[in-house]
Design an enzyme around this catalytic site. Sequence first.
Site, PDB file in Angstrom:
ATOM      1  N   GLY A 111      -3.193  15.701  -6.736  1.00 32.74           N
ATOM      2  CA  GLY A 111      -2.903  14.536  -7.608  1.00 32.74           C
ATOM      3  C   GLY A 111      -4.317  14.293  -8.072  1.00 32.74           C
ATOM      4  O   GLY A 111      -4.329  13.038  -8.615  1.00 32.74           O
ATOM      5  N   LYS A 123       4.244   5.250   2.426  1.00 31.97           N
ATOM      6  CA  LYS A 123       2.723   5.235   2.682  1.00 31.97           C
ATOM      7  C   LYS A 123       2.497   4.706   4.093  1.00 31.97           C
ATOM      8  O   LYS A 123       1.513   5.316   4.705  1.00 31.97           O
ATOM      9  CB  LYS A 123       1.993   3.978   1.769  1.00 31.97           C
ATOM     10  CG  LYS A 123       1.885   4.618   0.194  1.00 31.97           C
ATOM     11  CD  LYS A 123       1.024   5.922   0.122  1.00 31.97           C
ATOM     12  CE  LYS A 123       0.692   6.262  -1.194  1.00 31.97           C
ATOM     13  NZ  LYS A 123      -0.155   7.131  -1.209  1.00 31.97           N
ATOM     14  N   TYR A 148       7.941   2.317  -1.288  1.00 28.47           N
ATOM     15  CA  TYR A 148       6.322   2.733  -1.402  1.00 28.47           C
ATOM     16  C   TYR A 148       6.082   2.308  -0.181  1.00 28.47           C
ATOM     17  O   TYR A 148       5.239   3.476   0.439  1.00 28.47           O
ATOM     18  CB  TYR A 148       5.951   1.982  -2.550  1.00 28.47           C
ATOM     19  CG  TYR A 148       4.353   2.227  -2.554  1.00 28.47           C
ATOM     20  CD1 TYR A 148       3.689   3.408  -3.032  1.00 28.47           C
ATOM     21  CD2 TYR A 148       3.570   1.198  -2.541  1.00 28.47           C
ATOM     22  CE1 TYR A 148       2.580   3.503  -3.145  1.00 28.47           C
ATOM     23  CE2 TYR A 148       2.202   1.372  -2.538  1.00 28.47           C
ATOM     24  CZ  TYR A 148       1.737   2.471  -3.053  1.00 28.47           C
ATOM     25  OH  TYR A 148       0.289   2.637  -3.334  1.00 28.47           O
ATOM     26  N   VAL A 149       5.908   1.338   0.222  1.00 32.16           N
ATOM     27  CA  VAL A 149       5.359   0.792   1.689  1.00 32.16           C
ATOM     28  C   VAL A 149       5.980   1.732   2.768  1.00 32.16           C
ATOM     29  O   VAL A 149       5.310   2.466   3.728  1.00 32.16           O
ATOM     30  CB  VAL A 149       5.772  -0.492   2.040  1.00 32.16           C
ATOM     31  CG1 VAL A 149       5.390  -0.913   3.624  1.00 32.16           C
ATOM     32  CG2 VAL A 149       5.016  -1.508   0.962  1.00 32.16           C
ATOM     33  N   ALA A 150       7.417   1.898   2.982  1.00 29.36           N
ATOM     34  CA  ALA A 150       7.831   2.800   3.825  1.00 29.36           C
ATOM     35  C   ALA A 150       7.196   4.197   3.967  1.00 29.36           C
ATOM     36  O   ALA A 150       6.968   4.679   5.141  1.00 29.36           O
ATOM     37  CB  ALA A 150       9.265   2.974   3.584  1.00 29.36           C
TER      38      ALA A 150
END
Length: 258
Positions: free
Chosen positions: A13, A160, A156-158
């Site tokens: 990325g 990351k 996203y939190v899950a």
Amino acid sequence: MGLLDDKVVLVGGGTQGVGAAVARAAVREGAAVAVSGRRPEPGEALVAELSAAGGTALYVRADLADAEQAKASVAEVVDAYGRIDCLVNSAGLTSRGTLLDTTPELFDAHIAVNLKGPFFAMQAAVADMTARKAPGTIVNIITSSAHGGQPFLAPYVAAKAGLAGLTRNAAHAHRWDRIRINGLNIGWTATEGEDATQRAFHGAGDDWREQAAARLPMGRLGRPDDIADFVVFLLSERSGVVTGSVIDWDQNVLGGLD
């Protein structure tokens, strides 16, 4: 200072934002760098920039949401340079979703980019390092939101938070191989991707950075170049024996209350 002299670094990325800043910093510190990403235009432009500055650089086209392409990106670097010494997982998907409105498709997309891709890139990199019985370093770009985050960042939190746990697990598993694996929980940072996210999901105008900066303790958002310097430090021998650390790179203090 030549912190990464003669090292081979893959920045997953790495075609824009924090990843591109890491690639520039790594070349400046003496590394041969490969950047991977889906879109060839920014990847090839960055490689041309780094090469024009006297660096050794390679663009690897890869959709890092695909585990096989994530592994293949490492294989391409090994084919080109003979080895991989350092890996940075900086790809990230930040599209919004709450616990109540996140679809299975959105959840899977976040897991694919923010957790599954890094997992299998690490697998391929560590396999090369251990096969050569050589030390190596890995840095995962995570997020301060992994501690909890806003309600609209549920998938996203899950994903990351899973990457933070993976960072510690892999560091523990491979410490005797002298492979150091660390993570950065970065805070709000001014990147091209964040600009697009603010406009797409929050109706932000051209002055959103200034408005955001006024609400932050240091009076500005994080800068990719600052993060890149810290990543290079963690990749290099200057960071000593540090492994399994997930460092909060932020101006807000976890647990601090006003």
